[in-house]
Design an enzyme around this catalytic site. Structure first.
Site, PDB file in Angstrom:
ATOM      1  N   GLU A  10      -7.101   0.617 -20.719  1.00 32.96           N
ATOM      2  CA  GLU A  10      -6.735  -0.190 -19.673  1.00 32.96           C
ATOM      3  C   GLU A  10      -5.298  -0.798 -19.793  1.00 32.96           C
ATOM      4  OE1 GLU A  10      -6.980  -0.372 -16.551  1.00 32.96           O
ATOM      5  OE2 GLU A  10      -6.177  -2.308 -16.041  1.00 32.96           O
ATOM      6  N   LYS A  35      -1.124   1.105  -3.531  1.00 32.72           N
ATOM      7  CA  LYS A  35      -2.250   0.319  -3.673  1.00 32.72           C
ATOM      8  C   LYS A  35      -3.587   0.730  -3.590  1.00 32.72           C
ATOM      9  CE  LYS A  35      -4.202  -3.724  -5.253  1.00 32.72           C
ATOM     10  NZ  LYS A  35      -4.148  -3.764  -6.660  1.00 32.72           N
ATOM     11  N   GLU A  80       1.941   2.262 -15.927  1.00 35.26           N
ATOM     12  CA  GLU A  80       2.337   2.217 -14.331  1.00 35.26           C
ATOM     13  C   GLU A  80       3.272   1.392 -14.013  1.00 35.26           C
ATOM     14  OE1 GLU A  80      -1.302  -0.196 -13.237  1.00 35.26           O
ATOM     15  OE2 GLU A  80      -1.385   0.839 -11.370  1.00 35.26           O
ATOM     16  N   ARG A 113       0.853  -1.174  -0.113  1.00 34.74           N
ATOM     17  CA  ARG A 113       0.154   0.106   0.080  1.00 34.74           C
ATOM     18  C   ARG A 113       0.931   1.072   0.029  1.00 34.74           C
ATOM     19  NH1 ARG A 113      -5.406  -0.268   2.437  1.00 34.74           N
ATOM     20  NH2 ARG A 113      -6.112  -2.261   1.731  1.00 34.74           N
ATOM     21  N   GLY A 160      -3.701   9.364   5.923  1.00 37.55           N
ATOM     22  CA  GLY A 160      -4.647  10.546   5.556  1.00 37.55           C
ATOM     23  C   GLY A 160      -3.931  11.849   5.427  1.00 37.55           C
TER      24      GLY A 160
HETATM   25  O1  M6R Z   1      -9.184   0.333  -4.995  1.00 41.42           O
HETATM   26  P1  M6R Z   1      -9.786   0.956  -6.282  1.00 41.42           P
HETATM   27  O2  M6R Z   1     -10.378  -0.078  -7.047  1.00 41.42           O
HETATM   28  O3  M6R Z   1     -10.842   2.184  -5.945  1.00 41.42           O
HETATM   29  O4  M6R Z   1      -8.556   1.870  -6.955  1.00 41.42           O
HETATM   30  C1  M6R Z   1      -8.674   2.766  -7.845  1.00 41.42           C
HETATM   31  C2  M6R Z   1      -7.425   2.956  -8.516  1.00 41.42           C
HETATM   32  O5  M6R Z   1      -6.453   3.485  -7.701  1.00 41.42           O
HETATM   33  C3  M6R Z   1      -6.710   1.736  -8.946  1.00 41.42           C
HETATM   34  O6  M6R Z   1      -7.603   0.904 -10.019  1.00 41.42           O
HETATM   35  C4  M6R Z   1      -5.422   2.146  -9.882  1.00 41.42           C
HETATM   36  O7  M6R Z   1      -5.663   2.681 -11.016  1.00 41.42           O
HETATM   37  C5  M6R Z   1      -4.559   0.692 -10.185  1.00 41.42           C
HETATM   38  N1  M6R Z   1      -3.303   0.843  -9.654  1.00 41.42           N
HETATM   39  C6  M6R Z   1      -4.469   0.408 -11.571  1.00 41.42           C
HETATM   40  O8  M6R Z   1      -3.891  -0.743 -11.806  1.00 41.42           O
END
Ligand code: M6R
Length: 609
Positions: free
Chosen positions: A482, A604, A489, A27, A101
């Site tokens: 995607e 994450k 990424e 994370r 936060g």
């Molecule tokens: O936990 P979430 O699905 O809400 O997260 C959203 C994005 O932060 C997440 O999908 C991010 O774009 C990924 N690292 C992409 O691989």
């Protein structure tokens, strides 16, 4: 984002805290720290810039022990990643505090604290919380009272855990806008920002609510509101088997998770063999809400937003229901006009993404007929706050790049399409056809995974490249997006996606012999148009990599490499093609030597705005 673990026990807890951090590291991984109270030596702290292994090394070199402690892995927001800015932050040599936060009024608080003589050792927003806590303790407040008075001054989002040498068996915590759970043990209790950090020590959890404060000692857990009123929160036992965080035969979580997709999809689809089963997956209250839905508004971020974009095609084309999709960070701040009968659908792997949660919370009374979340984490904030819940059964996703969460989200959204479509006179034969296709999906995904070594070979062409274009048409446009997101990424190659028809309206200017162009080309009604778009690329010297249905009539030739994809039902193509693009980005990143599971600057679960 950042991760918190804390313990109040009767045994030595440093290894429990470190194991918790290892489980949370995906994370946030800029720096890590741990503080323990030791009866002889008082407050002991290690902080290290870099990953948790640096902190482990420090603990090995200079070990310290205690039965009460807090630990943190950081994803920098205020202040660069450094040892000074790493948590825990301390004040007056007596207390230590960790924070997830962002504190929005930290600058004003910092000034106020400096004016009364506090010296700042970091540039973080968190350090001011430690000094505020100290100020209240010095004024005679108990640790819990001091936490209550401190959080009353904070604007923004926080999950907090703090220890104080005057309270050697106690940890206090608080949450608002950032998750915090209590792990309930026997003769010991814990706090963490994610239950996964504590599954090594307990399977019983108390999910704190917004505004809750908590005090844990080895023998007790006390929860109270911001106003100090004591409240009971239920303890829940987690049923499912321990989430596996073992890599097994894989080198990276991302690869493991890509290969887990057939099983994750089967688990998400389990029992859904009729349209009624499909509808039941959304819970008992779903029918009453679905009966009134005339529009769908999807909010999500990142990869989950792409799932929403695919779903828009399905909902409009298959179910005949109008659908809007928006990134949550835009939606939450926009003045909008909502159609009557709109269902708000949040898509989120973690169920904790700050912007998506805010989009839900900002919805005004009566704006939506109800809310539905598609999430992968049970008991997450979105799951607790939405009216209807669909839990994808992808299992823990550790790799920062979302893979199996995305494909299971797509299944969930196709199931929603069926549930809403049957209310809008969708032909029964079509319903059955889609259900059959869903049952067959794991098979097609397995076939795609067999292309792994062919994709690895194809990926070599991308290693020296600095840019790449991804093209798709129709429902494959979000899949191209995607694919581009995955590549940028984890391999840091700049990649953009365009609907292929947009090429000649600008992006074609970028195409030369150094620009690889990836095309997602299933054998659908837009194929011929896509072929013309690809000719435009070829005639400008661009090099094409075409992921095409093996029956689509593409052949490998000079500057065109074709990857023949399994021939599968139309409705499954977005899911099946995604898997191939995931493998492409994985192999490119691997050969470029990047940290595949923990790409730079990312985290994450994005629990800050
Ligand atoms: O936990 P979430 O699905 O809400 O997260 C959203 C994005 O932060 C997440 O999908 C991010 O774009 C990924 N690292 C992409 O691989």
């Amino acid at each position: 984002m950042c991760g918190i673990v804390a313990a109040a026990a009767r045994r030595e807890v440093s290894e429990i805290l470190l194991e918790g951090l290892r489980r949370l590291e995906y994370r946030g991984y800029d720096s890590a720290g741990m503080a323990l109270i030791n009866e002889q030596r008082g407050l002991q702290i290690h902080k290290r810039n870099g990953k948790v292994k640096e902190l482990e090394a420090a603990q090995l070199q200079e070990p310290f022990y205690g039965s009460t402690g807090i630990a943190h892995t950081r994803w920098a927001t205020h202040g660069k990643p450094s040892q000074e800015n790493a948590h825990p932050h301390t004040s007056g040599q007596r207390l230590a505090l960790v924070h997830n936060g962002i504190i929005e009024n930290h600058a004003a608080l910092r000034k106020e604290l400096i004016d009364v003589g506090y010296e700042m050792a970091s540039v973080t927003d968190t350090e001011v919380i430690a000094h505020l806590l100290h100020q209240h303790l010095q004024a005679g407040a108990s640790l819990m009272q001091a936490m209550q008075k401190t959080v009353a001054r904070l604007e923004g989002a926080y999950a907090l855990a703090a220890i104080d040498v005057e309270y050697p068996d106690t940890v206090v915590g608080a949450r608002k806008g950032s998750p915090l759970v209590v792990g309930v043990g026997i003769g010991e209790n814990f706090l963490a920002s994610d239950q996964m950090a504590l599954r090594q020590v307990t399977d019983r959890f108390i999910y704190l609510e917004e505004g809750d404060l908590v005090e844990i000692t080895p023998g007790a857990v006390q929860v109270c509101t911001l106003e100090g009123e004591s409240v009971e929160r239920p303890t829940k036992r987690i049923q499912e088997a321990l989430e596996t965080s073992e890599l097994g035969d894989f080198d990276h979580y991302m690869m493991k998770e890509i290969f887990e997709q057939p099983v994750a999809l089967e688990a998400t689809l389990a029992g859904a063999t009729t349209v009624q089963d499909v509808e039941d997956s959304f819970g008992n209250a779903a029918a009453g809400v679905f009966d009134r839905v005339t529009n769908v508004q999807i909010v999500a971020c990142g990869t989950s937003y792409h799932a929403g974009m695919v779903a828009r095609y399905w909902l409009e084309e298959i179910a005949g229901i109008s659908c809007e999709v928006e990134v949550a960070s835009e939606f939450r701040y926009r003045k909008r006009v909502q159609h009557e009968g709109t269902l708000l659908v949040a898509i989120s792997q973690s169920g904790e993404t700050a912007d998506t949660l805010a989009a839900l919370r900002n919805a005004t009374e009566g704006e939506f007929i109800g809310s539905l979340v598609v999430a992968n984490v049970d008991n997450s904030s979105l799951v607790r706050e939405c009216d209807l819940v669909f839990l994808t059964r992808a299992g823990a996703e550790i790799g920062v790049a979302s893979t199996k969460a995305f494909t299971t989200q797509l299944v969930a959204m196709l199931m929603l399409t069926l549930a809403l479509g049957r209310r809008r006179n969708m032909a029964e034969a079509r319903q059955l056809e889609i259900i059959q296709a869903l049952q067959d999906l794991p098979h097609y995904v397995r076939q795609t995974l067999e292309l792994n070594s062919a994709i690895q070979t194809l990926s070599e062409a991308f290693i020296p490249k600095r840019h790449a274009l991804f093209l798709g048409r129709g429902i494959q446009y979000p899949i191209a997006m995607e694919g581009a997101l995955k590549l940028k990424e984890i391999s840091y190659i700049h990649a953009e996606a365009y609907p292929a028809g947009e090429l000649k309206h600008g992006p074609l200017a970028l195409v030369d012999d150094d620009m690889p162009v990836v095309a997602v080309a299933p054998n659908d009604e837009l194929l011929e148009k896509l072929k013309s778009n690809l000719e435009e690329v070829r005639s400008r010297g661009g090099e094409l990599f075409v992921f095409a249905d093996r029956e689509a009539g593409f052949a490998t030739e000079d500057r065109v490499t074709v990857l023949p994809m399994p021939h599968c039902p139309e409705v499954l193509k977005p899911i099946v093609y995604t898997v191939a693009l995931q493998l492409l980005s994985y192999h490119v990143a691997l050969q470029k030597g990047t940290d595949v599971d923990k790409p730079r600057n990312l985290a994450k679960s994005v629990t800050v705005e």
